[in-house]
Design a protein around this motif. Structure first.
Motif, mmCIF file in Angstrom:
data_model
loop_
_atom_site.group_PDB
_atom_site.id
_atom_site.type_symbol
_atom_site.label_atom_id
_atom_site.label_comp_id
_atom_site.label_asym_id
_atom_site.label_seq_id
_atom_site.Cartn_x
_atom_site.Cartn_y
_atom_site.Cartn_z
ATOM 1 N N PHE A 19 0.844 -1.186 0.000
ATOM 2 C CA PHE A 19 0.000 0.000 0.000
ATOM 3 C C PHE A 19 0.886 1.245 0.000
ATOM 4 C CE2 PHE A 19 -3.090 -2.728 2.613
ATOM 5 C CZ PHE A 19 -3.816 -3.094 1.486
ATOM 6 N N ALA A 20 0.587 2.205 -0.862
ATOM 7 C CA ALA A 20 1.306 3.479 -0.904
ATOM 8 C C ALA A 20 0.286 4.605 -0.952
ATOM 9 C CB ALA A 20 2.239 3.541 -2.115
ATOM 10 N N TYR A 21 0.479 5.610 -0.099
ATOM 11 C CA TYR A 21 -0.512 6.668 0.060
ATOM 12 C C TYR A 21 0.129 7.848 0.780
ATOM 13 C CZ TYR A 21 -0.532 4.242 4.542
ATOM 14 O OH TYR A 21 -0.133 3.632 5.704
ATOM 15 N N GLY A 22 -0.521 8.993 0.759
ATOM 16 C CA GLY A 22 -0.033 10.168 1.457
ATOM 17 C C GLY A 22 -0.194 10.033 2.966
ATOM 18 N N ASN A 23 0.731 10.619 3.697
ATOM 19 C CA ASN A 23 0.772 10.476 5.160
ATOM 20 C C ASN A 23 -0.202 11.433 5.831
ATOM 21 O OD1 ASN A 23 1.741 9.515 7.669
ATOM 22 N ND2 ASN A 23 3.141 11.260 7.824
ATOM 23 N N TYR A 24 -1.470 11.047 5.852
ATOM 24 C CA TYR A 24 -2.526 11.806 6.518
ATOM 25 C C TYR A 24 -3.232 10.883 7.502
ATOM 26 C CZ TYR A 24 -1.659 15.042 2.720
ATOM 27 O OH TYR A 24 -1.048 15.900 1.833
ATOM 28 N N THR A 25 -3.728 11.466 8.573
ATOM 29 C CA THR A 25 -4.303 10.659 9.654
ATOM 30 C C THR A 25 -5.345 9.676 9.147
ATOM 31 O OG1 THR A 25 -3.916 12.465 11.213
ATOM 32 C CG2 THR A 25 -5.479 10.756 11.870
ATOM 33 N N GLY A 26 -6.274 10.167 8.327
ATOM 34 C CA GLY A 26 -7.327 9.292 7.826
ATOM 35 C C GLY A 26 -6.791 8.177 6.961
ATOM 36 N N ASP A 27 -5.863 8.504 6.064
ATOM 37 C CA ASP A 27 -5.287 7.474 5.205
ATOM 38 C C ASP A 27 -4.544 6.428 6.023
ATOM 39 O OD1 ASP A 27 -5.528 8.461 2.165
ATOM 40 O OD2 ASP A 27 -5.190 10.199 3.446
ATOM 41 N N VAL A 28 -3.755 6.877 6.993
ATOM 42 C CA VAL A 28 -2.999 5.931 7.808
ATOM 43 C C VAL A 28 -3.942 4.973 8.531
ATOM 44 C CG1 VAL A 28 -1.460 5.701 9.798
ATOM 45 C CG2 VAL A 28 -1.006 7.452 8.070
ATOM 46 N N MET A 29 -4.993 5.509 9.158
ATOM 47 C CA MET A 29 -5.919 4.647 9.895
ATOM 48 C C MET A 29 -6.642 3.671 8.972
ATOM 49 S SD MET A 29 -7.585 6.871 12.997
ATOM 50 C CE MET A 29 -8.154 8.252 12.025
ATOM 51 N N ASN A 30 -7.127 4.168 7.839
ATOM 52 C CA ASN A 30 -7.897 3.305 6.944
ATOM 53 C C ASN A 30 -7.018 2.256 6.270
ATOM 54 O OD1 ASN A 30 -10.899 4.195 6.626
ATOM 55 N ND2 ASN A 30 -9.763 6.121 6.748
ATOM 56 N N PHE A 31 -5.830 2.637 5.835
ATOM 57 C CA PHE A 31 -4.944 1.651 5.221
ATOM 58 C C PHE A 31 -4.430 0.656 6.252
ATOM 59 C CE2 PHE A 31 -4.922 4.454 1.541
ATOM 60 C CZ PHE A 31 -4.772 3.567 0.487
ATOM 61 N N ASP A 32 -4.195 1.106 7.493
ATOM 62 C CA ASP A 32 -3.797 0.167 8.550
ATOM 63 C C ASP A 32 -4.892 -0.863 8.806
ATOM 64 O OD1 ASP A 32 -1.333 1.289 8.896
ATOM 65 O OD2 ASP A 32 -1.782 2.282 10.798
ATOM 66 N N MET A 33 -6.142 -0.403 8.865
ATOM 67 C CA MET A 33 -7.250 -1.330 9.077
ATOM 68 C C MET A 33 -7.382 -2.283 7.894
ATOM 69 S SD MET A 33 -10.076 1.261 10.772
ATOM 70 C CE MET A 33 -11.277 0.006 11.216
ATOM 71 N N ALA A 34 -7.158 -1.774 6.687
ATOM 72 C CA ALA A 34 -7.215 -2.640 5.503
ATOM 73 C C ALA A 34 -6.098 -3.681 5.534
ATOM 74 C CB ALA A 34 -7.113 -1.792 4.237
ATOM 75 N N ALA A 35 -4.905 -3.267 5.973
ATOM 76 C CA ALA A 35 -3.794 -4.213 6.061
ATOM 77 C C ALA A 35 -4.106 -5.328 7.051
ATOM 78 C CB ALA A 35 -2.514 -3.475 6.460
ATOM 79 N N GLU A 36 -4.734 -4.953 8.176
ATOM 80 C CA GLU A 36 -5.130 -5.966 9.162
ATOM 81 C C GLU A 36 -6.118 -6.954 8.544
ATOM 82 O OE1 GLU A 36 -6.712 -3.645 12.339
ATOM 83 O OE2 GLU A 36 -4.791 -2.682 12.810
ATOM 84 N N GLU A 37 -7.089 -6.430 7.775
ATOM 85 C CA GLU A 37 -8.064 -7.328 7.150
ATOM 86 C C GLU A 37 -7.410 -8.192 6.082
ATOM 87 O OE1 GLU A 37 -12.395 -7.226 4.890
ATOM 88 O OE2 GLU A 37 -11.716 -5.472 6.016
ATOM 89 N N CYS A 38 -6.483 -7.612 5.326
ATOM 90 C CA CYS A 38 -5.773 -8.404 4.313
ATOM 91 C C CYS A 38 -5.031 -9.570 4.951
ATOM 92 C CB CYS A 38 -4.790 -7.516 3.544
ATOM 93 S SG CYS A 38 -5.557 -6.473 2.298
ATOM 94 N N GLU A 39 -4.334 -9.300 6.039
ATOM 95 C CA GLU A 39 -3.614 -10.372 6.731
ATOM 96 C C GLU A 39 -4.573 -11.468 7.181
ATOM 97 O OE1 GLU A 39 -0.430 -10.767 7.058
ATOM 98 O OE2 GLU A 39 0.441 -8.797 6.616
ATOM 99 N N ILE A 73 -7.228 -12.491 5.752
ATOM 100 C CA ILE A 73 -7.733 -13.311 4.644
ATOM 101 C C ILE A 73 -6.586 -13.867 3.800
ATOM 102 C CG2 ILE A 73 -9.970 -12.164 4.545
ATOM 103 C CD1 ILE A 73 -9.002 -10.509 2.199
ATOM 104 N N GLY A 74 -5.367 -13.794 4.335
ATOM 105 C CA GLY A 74 -4.255 -14.464 3.691
ATOM 106 C C GLY A 74 -3.498 -13.657 2.658
ATOM 107 N N ILE A 75 -3.597 -12.311 2.725
ATOM 108 C CA ILE A 75 -2.840 -11.465 1.803
ATOM 109 C C ILE A 75 -1.810 -10.684 2.613
ATOM 110 C CG2 ILE A 75 -2.932 -9.640 0.065
ATOM 111 C CD1 ILE A 75 -5.866 -10.254 -0.365
ATOM 112 N N PRO A 76 -0.531 -11.044 2.549
ATOM 113 C CA PRO A 76 0.482 -10.249 3.260
ATOM 114 C C PRO A 76 0.484 -8.811 2.738
ATOM 115 C CG PRO A 76 1.391 -12.338 2.487
ATOM 116 C CD PRO A 76 0.055 -12.190 1.842
ATOM 117 N N ALA A 77 0.592 -7.839 3.654
ATOM 118 C CA ALA A 77 0.496 -6.436 3.248
ATOM 119 C C ALA A 77 1.513 -5.595 4.004
ATOM 120 C CB ALA A 77 -0.914 -5.896 3.500
ATOM 121 N N ASN A 120 -9.593 -16.878 -4.077
ATOM 122 C CA ASN A 120 -10.787 -16.848 -3.244
ATOM 123 C C ASN A 120 -10.426 -16.295 -1.863
ATOM 124 O OD1 ASN A 120 -13.195 -17.221 -1.975
ATOM 125 N ND2 ASN A 120 -13.171 -19.462 -2.034
ATOM 126 N N HIS A 121 -10.985 -15.139 -1.547
ATOM 127 C CA HIS A 121 -10.694 -14.513 -0.255
ATOM 128 C C HIS A 121 -11.911 -14.530 0.669
ATOM 129 C CE1 HIS A 121 -8.007 -12.407 -3.227
ATOM 130 N NE2 HIS A 121 -7.122 -12.817 -2.357
#
Length: 582
Positions: A109-129, A131-135, A352-353
């Motif tokens: 994941f690559a994105y600008g360093n803003y509070t909202g982006d960090v929180m949302n991408f962090d939560m997405a990374a947790e969900e990816c892990e 379901i078996g997608i290293p992030a 299949n995720h």
């Protein structure tokens, strides 16, 4: 704001701008792009993902076009998660992009360093892990104006996204593994610096109002791409004088010496002509030449905009052999093409995720039924909140425009409008179930920082009263406390940081004090409202220490935090609904 200036945009309904823009982009580039996932916010490269290749996922708020979906394509990003205007995409939108790009080698994941982006991408990374997608994630931090040297990790990402995305995409394209892609992107970020200047404000499509004020003969040096104030405001100077200042500030942070080589981006913010941008590049090239610094390649144009803001930014990427090689690697996207032969793509097997989720229903016979706030009354209270947020939307955005990016009211309204839709009809839900439904709805609809914060808030609040069918005064105070704890658990803010916690925390204290003193339900809510108002007013007396307004220092004093203001709106709406029912 002193003037009520209404702006003009070629749009249809403000609520449809993102879906219609995506539809238009797909129709313009049918050979390059498609959209995948239930959210319909994951723009995916038709010729990008493939088995064994790291998936590169970029994303952020809309309004910065061609960033971010414009950089989706072969050799660059495999997918982009598209957020609302100036608001991060939600975790589910990001995960949709990750699912589409997953080739079995993980995603970056690559994105600008803003509070909202960090929180949302962090939560997405947790969900990816899960379901078996290293992030892994790389937040871009190129903006010199937003934090001093030594605190680079606090800087926001602006036009430097362009270079970091290009390097990450090229690394994946040539076969780097996940760790190596992360390493290349990290080194690009460390070698990237930007400085910008704004000449005019921009306006959100939902409000049609300028989101900050700047005089016709003024400029703001160091302004962010969401209208965040910069390092200084002064009289407009000549192109050469402005360029000299931007470059001097950048080179003071990243010294370049004779023999060094850079890539240059002269970026327009949305309403600056190429005529002006080339004049800026002329001076940039002269300064670098005088220092003996070579330009490997330059890009001049609009690559990371701010709606219709007038202004420009200058970005340098200091090159080494590897970064130069990756920068030159061919790519083909809607907004960036680097010429050269692209190798045969290879196959992409859709993985299949799916994860099974049990529908757990509560045994209501075990729940406490004393208390006057029933599940139906709670639903009515939440509907009143949605109405009051809509009524105060523009005011909340105006408050945010002074010290932030001007979208708080719009973002809250998007979230609460989605909530209104899902609870508009009577529900066979407990208060806990409705709270958890609101949490998921807010998160899916909003993104930004408000999405994760209010999702955590309602999740905690609902859990705090999971033993009850109806709320009594003690449970109401516990529910309000759960809101506060949930926000703090996700965002980490404390009293005195100039955030919504400055209103929620005293609201909790006052509600608990009233409950212990024997107040009735209305008295407890009235006390919570009083505490929130005190906290809101207190927020105007202190410097911001978190979020985008933290860059302002003393300039944030005298202005109410918009999150604290919306807290008062929420609690007073709940109180109003309770009064009507009494």
């Amino acid at each position: 704001m002193t003037e009520d200036i209404r702006t003009k945009k070629l749009i249809n309904a403000p609520d449809d701008i993102i879906s219609q823009a995506i539809e238009g982009m797909l129709s313009a580039h049918p050979d390059l792009l498609t959209v995948e996932g239930a959210t319909r916010r994951a723009v995916v490269a038709k010729d990008g993902p493939r088995d064994g290749k790291v998936g590169i996922i970029i994303g952020g708020g809309s309004g910065h076009e061609p960033a971010f979906a414009g950089y989706v394509g072969r050799g660059l990003a495999d997918a982009a998660a598209v957020g609302n205007v100036f608001a991060s995409p939600s975790p589910e939108q990001i995960v949709d992009a990750a699912r589409a790009a997953d080739g079995g080698a993980g995603v970056l994941f690559a994105y600008g360093n803003y509070t909202g982006d960090v929180m949302n991408f962090d939560m997405a990374a947790e969900e990816c892990e899960s379901i078996g997608i290293p992030a892994l994630s790389i937040p871009v931090t190129d903006d010199v104006a937003s934090a001093p040297k030594g605190r680079e990790n606090e800087r926001r990402g602006i036009a430097g996204d362009f270079f970091v995305f290009k390097i990450a995409g090229a690394a994946a394209e040539v076969g780097y593994d996940l760790d190596a892609c992360f390493g290349a992107a990290k080194r690009a970020n460390q070698n990237c610096r930007s400085m910008g200047v704004a000449l005019t404000a921009c306006s959100l499509p939902q409000t049609g109002k300028l989101n900050f004020e700047i005089g016709h003969d003024e400029m703001e040096v160091g302004m962010g791409v969401h209208g965040e104030p910069g390092m200084r405001r002064g009289k407009l100077e000549t192109a050469d004088e402005v360029t000299n200042e931007l470059v001097e500030l950048t080179l003071a942070d990243m010294p370049l010496t004779s023999g060094d080589e850079v890539a240059v981006l002269v970026n327009g913010l949305g309403a600056t002509s190429l005529l002006e941008l080339y004049i800026i590049h002329r001076q940039v090239a002269k300064i670098l030449s005088d220092r003996g610094v070579g330009i490997h390649y330059s890009w001049v144009g609009e690559y990371c905009t701010s709606l219709e803001m007038a202004g420009a930014s200058v970005t340098f990427l200091k090159l080494d052999d590897e970064l130069k090689r990756l920068l030159d690697t061919p790519c083909r996207t809607a907004s960036l093409t680097v010429a050269g032969a692209l190798e045969t793509k290879g196959v992409h097997t859709k993985r299949n995720h799916d994860t099974a989720q049990a529908d757990v229903r509560v045994d209501r016979s075990t729940l406490a039924t004393d208390g006057s706030i029933t599940p139906e009354l709670f639903r009515t209270m939440m509907l009143r909140v949605a109405d009051q947020i809509r009524e105060n939307r523009d005011w909340l955005s105006e408050l945010d425009g002074v010290i932030g990016d001007g979208d708080h009211g719009v973002t809250m309204d998007i979230g609460w409008s989605a909530v209104r839709k899902v609870i508009s009809e009577p529900l066979d839900n407990t208060i806990t179930e409705t709270s958890h439904l609101i949490a998921k709805t807010f998160l899916d609809a909003v993104g930004a920082s408000s999405g994760p914060l209010y999702a955590s808030a309602f999740q905690y609040a609902g859990t705090a009263v999971s033993d009850r069918l109806n709320l009594d005064t003690k449970a109401l105070a516990a529910w309000i406390e759960g809101i506060c704890i949930g926000i703090q658990s996700r965002g980490g803010a404390q009293i005195g940081d100039k955030t919504m916690i400055d209103a929620w925390a005293p609201a909790v204290t006052k509600a608990q004090e009233a409950q212990i003193a024997g107040a009735d339900m209305l008295g407890c809510l009235d006390a919570a409202c009083a505490g929130a108002r005190d906290g809101r007013d207190y927020s105007a007396t202190i410097e911001s220490r978190r979020g985008r307004s933290a860059k302002l220092g003393e300039r944030s004093i005298g202005h109410v935090d918009p999150g604290a203001a919306s807290t008062v709106v929420v609690l007073e709406a709940m109180k109003s609904a309770l009064q009507v029912s009494s």
